[in-house]
Design an enzyme around this catalytic site. Structure first.
Site, PDB file in Angstrom:
ATOM      1  N   SER A  21       1.273  -1.447   0.441  1.00 19.33           N
ATOM      2  CA  SER A  21      -0.716   0.615  -0.125  1.00 19.33           C
ATOM      3  C   SER A  21       0.988   1.232   0.002  1.00 19.33           C
ATOM      4  O   SER A  21       0.658   1.948  -0.527  1.00 19.33           O
ATOM      5  CB  SER A  21      -0.943   0.206   1.557  1.00 19.33           C
ATOM      6  OG  SER A  21      -1.211  -1.065   1.156  1.00 19.33           O
ATOM      7  N   SER A 165     -12.943   0.860   3.145  1.00 19.07           N
ATOM      8  CA  SER A 165     -12.268   0.392   2.285  1.00 19.07           C
ATOM      9  C   SER A 165     -11.513   1.620   1.907  1.00 19.07           C
ATOM     10  O   SER A 165     -11.990   2.965   1.964  1.00 19.07           O
ATOM     11  CB  SER A 165     -13.234   0.648   0.624  1.00 19.07           C
ATOM     12  OG  SER A 165     -12.118   0.873  -0.554  1.00 19.07           O
ATOM     13  N   GLN A 167      -9.400   1.753  -0.098  1.00 26.47           N
ATOM     14  CA  GLN A 167      -9.659   2.112  -1.890  1.00 26.47           C
ATOM     15  C   GLN A 167     -10.058   3.847  -1.935  1.00 26.47           C
ATOM     16  O   GLN A 167     -10.097   4.440  -2.724  1.00 26.47           O
ATOM     17  CB  GLN A 167      -9.171   1.023  -2.472  1.00 26.47           C
ATOM     18  CG  GLN A 167      -7.933   0.258  -2.510  1.00 26.47           C
ATOM     19  CD  GLN A 167      -8.298  -1.567  -2.585  1.00 26.47           C
ATOM     20  OE1 GLN A 167      -8.778  -1.703  -3.475  1.00 26.47           O
ATOM     21  NE2 GLN A 167      -6.974  -1.857  -3.126  1.00 26.47           N
ATOM     22  N   ASP A 313      -6.215  -8.450   4.498  1.00 27.24           N
ATOM     23  CA  ASP A 313      -5.248  -9.023   3.821  1.00 27.24           C
ATOM     24  C   ASP A 313      -5.547 -10.625   4.504  1.00 27.24           C
ATOM     25  O   ASP A 313      -4.706 -11.420   3.384  1.00 27.24           O
ATOM     26  CB  ASP A 313      -5.192  -8.641   3.197  1.00 27.24           C
ATOM     27  CG  ASP A 313      -5.487  -7.105   2.397  1.00 27.24           C
ATOM     28  OD1 ASP A 313      -6.084  -7.193   1.551  1.00 27.24           O
ATOM     29  OD2 ASP A 313      -3.811  -6.336   1.803  1.00 27.24           O
ATOM     30  N   ARG A 344     -12.223 -14.349  -1.502  1.00 20.37           N
ATOM     31  CA  ARG A 344     -10.984 -15.428  -0.741  1.00 20.37           C
ATOM     32  C   ARG A 344     -12.549 -16.202   0.208  1.00 20.37           C
ATOM     33  O   ARG A 344     -11.527 -17.609   1.088  1.00 20.37           O
ATOM     34  CB  ARG A 344     -10.106 -14.607  -0.139  1.00 20.37           C
ATOM     35  CG  ARG A 344      -9.738 -13.911  -1.141  1.00 20.37           C
ATOM     36  CD  ARG A 344      -8.751 -13.319  -0.008  1.00 20.37           C
ATOM     37  NE  ARG A 344      -7.724 -12.589  -1.265  1.00 20.37           N
ATOM     38  CZ  ARG A 344      -6.911 -11.557  -1.199  1.00 20.37           C
ATOM     39  NH1 ARG A 344      -7.088 -10.826  -0.362  1.00 20.37           N
ATOM     40  NH2 ARG A 344      -5.948 -11.283  -2.229  1.00 20.37           N
TER      41      ARG A 344
HETATM   42  C1  S3P Z   1      -5.736  -1.118  -0.016  1.00 21.96           C
HETATM   43  C2  S3P Z   1      -6.298  -1.648   0.548  1.00 21.96           C
HETATM   44  C3  S3P Z   1      -7.128  -2.557   0.960  1.00 21.96           C
HETATM   45  C4  S3P Z   1      -6.264  -4.079   0.377  1.00 21.96           C
HETATM   46  C5  S3P Z   1      -5.691  -4.063  -0.512  1.00 21.96           C
HETATM   47  C6  S3P Z   1      -4.607  -2.684  -0.712  1.00 21.96           C
HETATM   48  C7  S3P Z   1      -4.469  -0.695  -0.498  1.00 21.96           C
HETATM   49  O1  S3P Z   1      -8.494  -3.382   0.230  1.00 21.96           O
HETATM   50  O2  S3P Z   1      -7.258  -5.222   0.500  1.00 21.96           O
HETATM   51  O3  S3P Z   1      -4.413  -4.772  -0.197  1.00 21.96           O
HETATM   52  O4  S3P Z   1      -3.364   0.071  -0.820  1.00 21.96           O
HETATM   53  O5  S3P Z   1      -5.680   0.637   0.015  1.00 21.96           O
HETATM   54  P1  S3P Z   1     -10.033  -2.473   0.271  1.00 21.96           P
HETATM   55  O6  S3P Z   1      -9.803  -1.199   0.282  1.00 21.96           O
HETATM   56  O7  S3P Z   1     -10.804  -2.236  -1.122  1.00 21.96           O
HETATM   57  O8  S3P Z   1     -10.770  -2.994   1.346  1.00 21.96           O
END
Ligand code: S3P
Length: 427
Positions: A21, A165, A167, A313, A344
Site C-alpha cells: 500500500s 475501504s 481504496q 488481507d 477468498r
Molecule cells: C488497500 C486496501 C485494501 C486491501 C488492499 C490494499 C490499499 O482494499 O485489501 O490489498 O492499499 O488501500 P480495500 O480498500 O478494498 O479494503
C-alpha cells in the site's frame, strides 16, 4: 506449481519486501508532487510495477534501480494524457486510487487490467467521484473496468462510505486535492490510513477524526524521501509459520505496525501466540518494529467488527492458523473477502476442506473448528497471491505433500517468497 511438505524446525532472521500500500502511494504522490521523491524499500512486486507503468505513461520520469525508485514529480497539474490505455494489471489499489487522481485532470483516460480486475466492483469509487463532478463510466456498463475517465472541475463532498475501504477513501481524498472546498469521507470503521499519513507528509492539509478523514484542496504537494517499511501482510506468512512449526524462532525485521494494519498481531494475541515486538521506531510517518515469533499452542477466537479492516488481507492465513488452534474460530463482518483478487471465503473454504479441515462458509466469513490434523492436497489459488502463500504455510504443518498450482502468482506482492521460506526451513 510448487510442492511443500511438513517441517519440524524454522530458524532465522529475515526482512520482508516493502509494504504494498505504501509503495503504491509513494509513486502516485511522488508523481503529482513538485520536485523529486526518492523511495527506498519499494516493493518490486507486479502490482506496484503496474503503478509505475501507469504514471510513466503519463509523462512522469521514474527511475527504478531496484535499490531505489526516483520519481521526478510533475506537480499536481503536470500529468500528460497517455498515448494508450492504462493497464493496472491485477492491482485494485492502482485502479481505484488512480481514478481519484484522473478525475481531477483535464484529459480523458481509459483504464483496464487483467481478467480479475475486470471483474472487481468499481461502482464503489465511480459513485462518489461522480458526486464530485467527475465523468467516469464503465465501458461495458457492468460497473467494472475498463473505465473511461474524463476529468472535470470537482466539488468537495462529505461522503458516507457504505464500506470500510481504504481504496474508496483514498480515491475520494485524492480527487479532493483538486476539488473546490473541503472533501470528507466517513467510513463505517477505520480502514488503513496510509493515504492520510503520506499526503500530510507531502504537505497536504489532511485531518483525521475517528472514522472521518478530510482534505483541503492543495496548491502543490512536495517531493519527499520515503523509506517503505516491510509489509505486515507479507510478514503475516512468516508469523504464521513461526507459530505453527513445532520448533521455530523467527525474527522479522523492520515491519510496518501501523495500528490500522496490525489486526493480525491482535488476533495472534487472542489466540495465545508467543510474539514480541522489538526496536519500535518510526520511518517516514509510519511506525515500525521487529517481530520475534516462537512456536505456540493456539486457541480459537472470534474475529469481527472494526478489527476486520485492520487484517482484511491476513484473513486467509488467519484461517489456516485457526485450523491448528484448539476450539472454534469465527470470522464475521468480512463480506469484503468475496471481492478481493478471488472470492477468498469460497476459495479458502474449498482448499482448507481439501486438506481435511472442518470449515463452514458463511455469508460474511467462515467458522473453523480447529484441532483436526490437516493433510496435503492440490491447492487451486485462482491466481490469488495471498491464497498461494497461505497454503504454503498450512503445508508446513500438514501430513504429506501439498502442491500449489499457479504458485508463481505470489510475484504480485512477494517476489522470492518460496526462496525466503526455504531459507528459514531447517530439516
Ligand atoms: C488497500 C486496501 C485494501 C486491501 C488492499 C490494499 C490499499 O482494499 O485489501 O490489498 O492499499 O488501500 P480495500 O480498500 O478494498 O479494503
Amino acid at each position: 506449481m510448487i510442492t511443500l511438505t511438513k517441517t519440524a524446525r524454522l530458524r532465522g532472521e529475515l526482512t520482508v519486501p516493502g509494504d504494498k500500500s505504501i509503495s503504491h502511494r509513494s509513486v502516485m504522490f511522488g508523481s503529482i508532487a513538485k520536485g523529486v521523491t526518492e523511495i527506498t524499500g519499494f516493493l518490486q512486486g507486479a502490482d506496484c510495477l503496474s503503478t509505475i507503468g501507469c504514471f510513466s505513461a503519463m509523462g512522469v520520469e521514474i527511475r527504478n534501480s531496484g535499490e531505489q525508485v526516483t520519481v521526478q514529480g510533475r506537480g499536481l497539474r503536470g500529468l500528460r494524457q497517455p498515448g494508450h490505455v492504462l493497464d493496472c494489471g491485477n492491482s485494485g489499489t492502482t485502479t481505484r486510487l488512480i481514478s481519484g487522481i484522473l478525475s481531477g485532470q483535464n484529459f480523458p483516460v481509459t483504464l483496464t487490467g487483467d481478467a480479475s480486475i475486470r471483474k472487481r466492483p468499481m461502482k464503489r469509487i465511480m459513485e462518489p467521484l461522480q458526486m464530485m463532478g467527475a465523468e467516469i463510466t464503465s465501458i461495458q456498463g457492468n460497473g467494472c473496468a475498463p473505465l473511461r475517465i474524463q476529468g472535470r472541475p470537482l466539488q468537495g463532498i462529505h461522503y458516507q462510505s457504505p464500506v470500510a475501504s481504504a481504496q474508496v477513501k483514498s480515491a475520494v481524498l485524492l480527487a479532493g486535492l483538486y476539488a473546490e472546498g473541503e472533501t470528507k469521507v466517513t467510513e463505517p470503521a477505520l480502514s488503513r490510513n496510509h493515504t492520510e499519513l503520506m499526503l500530510r507528509y507531502f504537505g497536504a492539509e489532511v485531518d483525521s477524526q475517528e472514522t472521518t478523514a478530510s482534505i483541503r484542496p492543495a496548491e502543490e504537494l512536495y517531493g519527499q524521501k520515503i523509506h517503505v517499511p516491510g509489509d505486515i501482510s507479507s510478514a503475516a506468512y512468516f508469523i504464521a509459520a513461526g507459530l505453527l512449526v513445532p520448533d521455530a524462532e523467527l525474527l522479522i525485521r523492520n515491519v510496518g505496525i501501523n495500528p490500522t494494519r496490525d489486526g493480525i498481531l491482535k488476533v495472534c494475541q487472542m489466540m495465545g501466540a508467543n510474539i514480541t515486538l522489538l526496536n519500535e521506531d518510526h520511518s517516514s510517518a509510519e511506525p515500525v518494529a521487529d517481530i520475534l515469533v516462537r512456536s505456540s499452542g493456539l486457541k480459537g477466537c472470534v474475529i469481527e467488527g472494526p478489527l476486520i479492516p485492520t487484517l482484511i488481507d491476513e484473513l486467509p492465513v488467519i484461517a489456516c492458523l485457526a485450523c491448528f488452534a484448539q476450539g472454534e474460530t469465527i470470522i464475521r463482518d468480512a463480506a469484503e473477502l468475496k471481492i478481493k483478487e478471488s472470492n477468498r471465503i469460497q476459495v479458502m473454504a474449498e482448499n482448507l476442506t481439501a486438506m481435511g479441515a472442518d470449515v463452514t462458509e458463511t455469508e460474511d466469513g467462515m467458522v473453523i473448528r480447529g484441532g483436526r490434523p490437516l493433510h496435503g492436497a492440490s491447492i487451486h489459488c485462482h491466481m490469488d497471491h495471498r491464497i498461494a502463500m497461505s497454503f504454503a504455510i498450512a503445508a508446513l504443518a500438514a501430513e504429506g505433500e501439498t502442491v500449489i498450482q499457479d504458485s508463481e502468482c505470489v510475484n504480485i506482492s512477494y517476489p522470492g517468497f518460496y526462496e525466503e521460506l526455504g531459507r528459514v526451513v531447517e530439516n
